[in-house]
Design an enzyme around this catalytic site. Structure first.
Site, PDB file in Angstrom:
ATOM      1  N   ASP A  76     149.107  81.218 -34.333  1.00  9.93           N
ATOM      2  CA  ASP A  76     150.585  81.206 -34.794  1.00  9.93           C
ATOM      3  C   ASP A  76     150.731  79.704 -35.278  1.00  9.93           C
ATOM      4  OD1 ASP A  76     153.331  80.799 -35.344  1.00  9.93           O
ATOM      5  OD2 ASP A  76     153.596  81.970 -33.589  1.00  9.93           O
TER       6      ASP A  76
ATOM      7  N   LYS B 187     159.546  75.672 -41.385  1.00 11.47           N
ATOM      8  CA  LYS B 187     159.688  74.245 -40.578  1.00 11.47           C
ATOM      9  C   LYS B 187     158.830  73.389 -41.540  1.00 11.47           C
ATOM     10  CE  LYS B 187     160.258  76.225 -35.862  1.00 11.47           C
ATOM     11  NZ  LYS B 187     160.624  77.119 -36.291  1.00 11.47           N
TER      12      LYS B 187
ATOM     13  N   TRP C  19     156.757  81.140 -27.450  1.00  9.34           N
ATOM     14  CA  TRP C  19     156.457  81.807 -28.608  1.00  9.34           C
ATOM     15  C   TRP C  19     155.033  82.479 -28.349  1.00  9.34           C
ATOM     16  CZ3 TRP C  19     160.136  82.940 -31.207  1.00  9.34           C
ATOM     17  CH2 TRP C  19     161.059  82.179 -31.390  1.00  9.34           C
TER      18      TRP C  19
END
Length: 359
Positions: A170, A194, A101
């Site tokens: 992030d 999530k 990511w």
């Protein structure tokens, strides 16, 4: 048969939240309309919208000099929005590479300006978190970007350095699971699916002094300033997803707030890592011990054949989502906030039994 959901995302939602939604979402406040049918300009929806922002601020203890935005496009859109808003023509952006990511975040930013890698652990298959050499931050660096938790490799950053440039993080896969030191973070963002609800809404928490520096040459729909000015109502927001985030916030507050989630995460991760470490090498963790994630536990078995057998038998017993990411293989148990402790205990029992039968 019980279903044990260990998917890496979207993740399970608390049963209490799903029960509440079933009873209330489709005739919201006895209005005769479902929540997703309400005008986003209506008083009923605005109450949901503003309360969700207030609850996020309360749970995460966000200081008053920050703004909270509820946007769309997932965390992936933030990869480019950050560069569009903050990476000037004569500036650079620094990235700490800890997994797939962070690689994608940098790749998006590369389209809009100059970037560089400040630190990386790619050479050891992202098994650890790199030391961050702040002294190597280059002149005219606009910001330093981190990914706090790495779902694919199972590593997590515990804290962030006190850098002289804005720090952007992030937090998609560990937001609301542990406290945040806002003295060392200037912008945090997270897809909700999530730990903060369902897919469709992205939470952005930004220091106002950084917000003021955002470019004025960005189109309104991609401008942090525009979304902040409009209280995240510049365009129609993902109303149902925001409602779900608000309900998850309620559930967190009823279950010990951020301290309760931190304790819950540590306990669940400990159960799994204890089995891995006590298996005499039958299970091997991918991440180095000091870098282990409390959200995504990654591990391997002695052979690929045993891994396939493990996953097949696990599926038969109701365990869902235990396959490792295709790029690294192996197994992965994602244990986000809403995964019950009893489900982790059931997985550990299965792992013990499988090890006993196959060692």
């Amino acid at each position: 048969m019980t279903t044990y959901n260990f998917n890496p995302g979207p993740s399970p939602l608390p049963k209490e939240v799903l029960d509440h939604v079933q009873k209330n979402m489709f005739n919201f406040e006895q209005s005769g309309m479902g929540l997703m049918e309400l005008s986003h300009r209506s008083a009923l929806y605005e109450q949901v919208h503003n309360q969700t922002i207030s609850d996020l601020k309360d749970i995460l203890r966000v200081p008053d000099d920050f703004s909270i935005l509820l946007l769309q496009g997932g965390a992936s859109l933030q990869f480019s929005m950050i560069a569009l808003n903050f990476l000037g023509d004569d500036q650079k952006a620094a990235y700490v590479m800890t997994g797939s990511w962070s690689e994608k975040a940098k790749k998006e930013a590369d389209f809009y300006g100059e970037t560089y890698v400040l630190a990386t652990t790619k050479e050891n298959q992202y098994k650890s978190i790199p030391d961050v050499p702040l002294q190597d931050i280059q002149n005219n660096t606009a910001y330093l970007h981190f990914t706090s938790n790495n779902t694919i490799f199972g590593t997590q950053i515990r804290s962030f350095p006190d850098a002289d440039v804005p720090v952007i993080v992030d937090m998609s896969s560990d937001i609301l699971s542990k406290p945040v030191d806002w003295n060392t973070v200037d912008l945090a963002y997270a897809g909700a699916q999530k730990n903060a609800g369902m897919s469709g809404v992205t939470v952005v928490i930004i220091r106002n002094s950084l917000l003021e520096k955002a470019s004025d040459k960005v189109s309104p729909s991609l401008s942090y300033k525009q979304h902040a000015k409009s209280n995240s109502l510049y365009n129609t927001p993902p109303t149902a997803a925001i409602y779900m985030t608000g309900l998850v916030c309620d559930w967190i507050k009823q279950n010990g707030a951020i301290e309760g989630m931190t304790e819950r995460a540590s306990h669940k991760a400990g159960l799994l890592y204890d089995e891995i470490d006590g298996s005499d090498g039958f299970y091997t963790g991918h991440a180095e011990t000091e870098a282990r994630s409390f959200m995504n536990v990654t591990f391997n078995l002695p052979t690929e054949e045993l891994e396939k057998k493990f996953l097949a038998q696990a599926k038969e017993k109701g365990f869902v989502g235990l396959n490792g990411h295709r790029s690294v293989g192996g197994c992965r148990a994602s244990i986000y906030n809403a995964v019950p402790v009893s489900h982790v205990e059931a997985l550990v029992s299965f792992m013990k039994a499988f090890r006993s039968d196959n060692q």
